[in-house]
Design an enzyme around this catalytic site. Structure first.
Site, PDB file in Angstrom:
ATOM      1  N   GLY A 122       0.766  -1.247   0.000  1.00 25.93           N
ATOM      2  CA  GLY A 122       0.000   0.000   0.000  1.00 25.93           C
ATOM      3  C   GLY A 122       0.799   1.301   0.000  1.00 25.93           C
ATOM      4  O   GLY A 122       0.236   2.346   0.290  1.00 25.93           O
TER       5      GLY A 122
ATOM      6  N   LYS B 190       8.298  -3.666 -15.200  1.00 28.55           N
ATOM      7  CA  LYS B 190       9.315  -4.415 -14.450  1.00 28.55           C
ATOM      8  C   LYS B 190       9.946  -5.481 -15.325  1.00 28.55           C
ATOM      9  O   LYS B 190       9.250  -6.146 -16.089  1.00 28.55           O
ATOM     10  CB  LYS B 190       8.660  -5.089 -13.231  1.00 28.55           C
ATOM     11  CG  LYS B 190       8.181  -4.062 -12.207  1.00 28.55           C
ATOM     12  CD  LYS B 190       7.350  -4.733 -11.124  1.00 28.55           C
ATOM     13  CE  LYS B 190       6.794  -3.701 -10.180  1.00 28.55           C
ATOM     14  NZ  LYS B 190       7.616  -3.470  -9.012  1.00 28.55           N
TER      15      LYS B 190
HETATM   16  C1  LIG Z   1       6.023  -4.365  -6.031  1.00 22.93           C
HETATM   17  S1  LIG Z   1       4.573  -4.945  -5.315  1.00 22.93           S
HETATM   18  C2  LIG Z   1       3.625  -3.470  -5.272  1.00 22.93           C
HETATM   19  C3  LIG Z   1       4.009  -2.513  -4.191  1.00 22.93           C
HETATM   20  C4  LIG Z   1       3.002  -1.395  -4.027  1.00 22.93           C
HETATM   21  N1  LIG Z   1       2.978  -0.515  -5.196  1.00 22.93           N
HETATM   22  C5  LIG Z   1       3.269  -0.555  -2.813  1.00 22.93           C
HETATM   23  O1  LIG Z   1       3.543   0.634  -2.965  1.00 22.93           O
HETATM   24  O2  LIG Z   1       3.199  -1.082  -1.700  1.00 22.93           O
HETATM   25  C6  LIG Z   1       3.860  -5.834  -6.626  1.00 22.93           C
HETATM   26  C7  LIG Z   1       2.453  -6.321  -6.351  1.00 22.93           C
HETATM   27  O3  LIG Z   1       1.889  -6.837  -7.546  1.00 22.93           O
HETATM   28  C8  LIG Z   1       0.897  -7.743  -7.114  1.00 22.93           C
HETATM   29  N2  LIG Z   1       0.371  -8.551  -8.217  1.00 22.93           N
HETATM   30  C9  LIG Z   1       0.970  -9.536  -8.900  1.00 22.93           C
HETATM   31  N3  LIG Z   1       0.104 -10.041  -9.812  1.00 22.93           N
HETATM   32  C10 LIG Z   1      -1.055  -9.334  -9.677  1.00 22.93           C
HETATM   33  C11 LIG Z   1      -2.302  -9.392 -10.332  1.00 22.93           C
HETATM   34  N4  LIG Z   1      -2.554 -10.269 -11.293  1.00 22.93           N
HETATM   35  N5  LIG Z   1      -3.250  -8.521  -9.942  1.00 22.93           N
HETATM   36  C12 LIG Z   1      -3.028  -7.630  -8.960  1.00 22.93           C
HETATM   37  N6  LIG Z   1      -1.853  -7.535  -8.323  1.00 22.93           N
HETATM   38  C13 LIG Z   1      -0.880  -8.389  -8.666  1.00 22.93           C
HETATM   39  C14 LIG Z   1       1.600  -8.533  -6.020  1.00 22.93           C
HETATM   40  O4  LIG Z   1       0.652  -9.185  -5.186  1.00 22.93           O
HETATM   41  C15 LIG Z   1       2.382  -7.430  -5.306  1.00 22.93           C
HETATM   42  O5  LIG Z   1       1.685  -6.987  -4.172  1.00 22.93           O
END
Ligand SMILES: C[S@@+](CC[C@H](N)C(=O)[O-])C[C@H]1O[C@@H](n2cnc3c(N)ncnc32)[C@H](O)[C@@H]1O
Length: 301
Positions: A180, A264
Site C-alpha cells: 500500500g 518491471k
Molecule cells: C512491487 S509490489 C507493489 C508494491 C506497491 N505498489 C506498494 O507501494 O506497496 C507488486 C504487487 O503486484 C501484485 N500482483 C501480482 N500479480 C497481480 C495481479 N494479477 N493482480 C493484482 N496484483 C498483482 C503482487 O501481489 C504485489 O503486491
C-alpha cells in the site's frame, strides 16, 4: 553536435543497447557517460541527457572554473575519474542547493548544467540537460512513519517529474497495490483510491477514509466495472508484455485520463516492450532514480 547520456547507476548495459537500437554512435565512454555524435535520441535508461556538449581545453583548476562560470551559473559535477581535481574545480563554482525535496513539490526550474573532466586538461560540459537534478538523482525528505514500504518514493518521483499529482476527490485506481505504499501516497493527497491486489493492504493504509480494496487480479478487472478514473497507477509484478496489453485495454476503454505504470523486468531487459510503451502517442518512459530493474511509463492528458 555532441550529446552525452549518463546511464542510470547499474544500468549502463541497458543504455548501451538502447543507444545501439536507436542508431546513436558512441564515440567515447567515460564510465557511466556515453558520448555520442548527433542530436539526442530517446533514452529511457539515461538518468540524464547532456545536450549540445562542448569540450573545453583547460590549463588549470582556475581556468576550468572560469570557463564554466562564463557559460552559466549552475553546474552539477560528474567525476568518475580525476575526482580530486574535479572537486577543486566544483568548489570554485557557485553553490547549487541540493536540499532533499519535501513532496509534493515541483521540480526546480533553474537551468542545471553538467560537466566532467574527460582528462585533467579537458572538460566536457553541457549547459542544457534533460534532468533538473544533479546526475538525475532526486532525493526526498523521507516519511518513515506513514507508508508501509519504500515503494512510495517511486510514485513521489514520477509525480514530481510530471509536475502534477492527483487532486483531492480525483479517482485513482492502484493496481498491484499491496502492501500500500502507492495507495498511501494517493490517499494522502486526498484522492479516492481503489486498491487492487489479491494480497491485502497494510491495515493502516486500508483504514484511510478514502481507500477501498478489491482482492482480485488486476488482469481480470473489467474497466466498465470500475468506471472513469483520473489516474491509473500500476506497480504490478508482471512481464512487460502483459502490462502493455493491460494498458491498451484501459486506453481503448477511454475511461482513464492519466497513467503511471512501472514496467518491471525479470532477468533479461525486454527492450522491444519498452520501445512499444515509448511508441504510444504522448508517452514518456523513464528510469527514475528510485527504480530498480524497471522503467516508469507516464501518459498524461
Ligand atoms: C512491487 S509490489 C507493489 C508494491 C506497491 N505498489 C506498494 O507501494 O506497496 C507488486 C504487487 O503486484 C501484485 N500482483 C501480482 N500479480 C497481480 C495481479 N494479477 N493482480 C493484482 N496484483 C498483482 C503482487 O501481489 C504485489 O503486491
Amino acid at each position: 553536435m555532441i550529446t552525452a547520456y549518463l546511464a542510470a547507476d547499474g544500468f549502463s548495459e541497458q543504455l548501451q543497447e538502447e543507444l545501439r537500437r536507436a542508431g546513436a554512435v558512441v564515440t567515447h565512454r567515460h564510465e557511466r557517460l556515453f558520448v555520442c555524435e548527433g542530436p539526442a535520441v530517446a533514452a529511457a535508461w539515461a538518468a540524464n541527457i547532456w545536450h549540445d556538449c562542448r569540450e573545453l581545453a583547460v590549463e588549470s583548476i582556475g581556468s576550468a572554473a572560469k570557463a564554466l562560470r562564463d557559460i552559466q551559473r549552475n553546474w552539477a559535477m560528474y567525476a568518475p575519474l580525476h575526482h580530486r581535481r574535479a572537486a577543486l574545480i566544483q568548489e570554485r563554482l557557485p553553490h547549487v542547493s541540493a536540499k532533499p525535496i519535501a513532496f509534493p513539490a515541483k521540480a526546480p526550474t533553474a537551468m542545471l548544467g553538467s560537466w566532467t573532466l574527460l582528462a585533467p586538461d579537458r572538460v566536457l560540459a553541457a549547459a542544457t540537460c534533460s534532468s533538473p537534478f544533479a546526475n538525475g538523482e532526486l532525493v526526498f525528505i523521507e516519511d518513515k512513519a506513514g507508508p508501509p514500504n519504500r515503494a512510495y518514493l517511486k510514485l513521489w518521483e514520477a509525480l514530481v517529474r510530471l509536475g502534477r499529482w492527483p487532486m483531492p476527490g480525483e479517482r485513482c485506481l492502484d493496481l498491484g497495490a499491496s502492501p500500500g505504499g502507492w495507495t498511501w501516497v494517493l490517499a494522502a493527497l486526498g484522492a479516492e483510491v481503489i486498491a487492487v491486489d489479491k494480497a491485502p493492504l497494510d491495515p493502516k493504509v486500508l483504514a484511510m477514509p478514502n481507500v477501498s480494496w478489491r482482492g482480485e487480479s488486476a488482469f481480470a478487472l473489467e474497466p466498465a466495472s470500475v468506471g472513469a478514473v483520473d489516474w491509473l497507477c500500476s506497480d504490478i509484478a508482471c512481464y512487460p508484455a502483459r502490462l502493455l496489453r493491460l494498458v491498451e485495454t484501459w486506453r481503448s476503454s477511454g475511461l482513464v485520463r492519466n497513467f503511471v505504470c512501472t514496467i518491471k523486468f525479470q532477468g533479461e531487459t525486454d527492450h522491444e516492450s519498452a520501445a512499444a510503451f515509448a511508441a504510444i502517442p504522448g508517452a514518456r518512459v523513464l528510469h527514475l532514480h528510485h527504480n530498480k530493474h524497471e522503467l516508469t511509463f507516464l501518459l498524461i492528458r
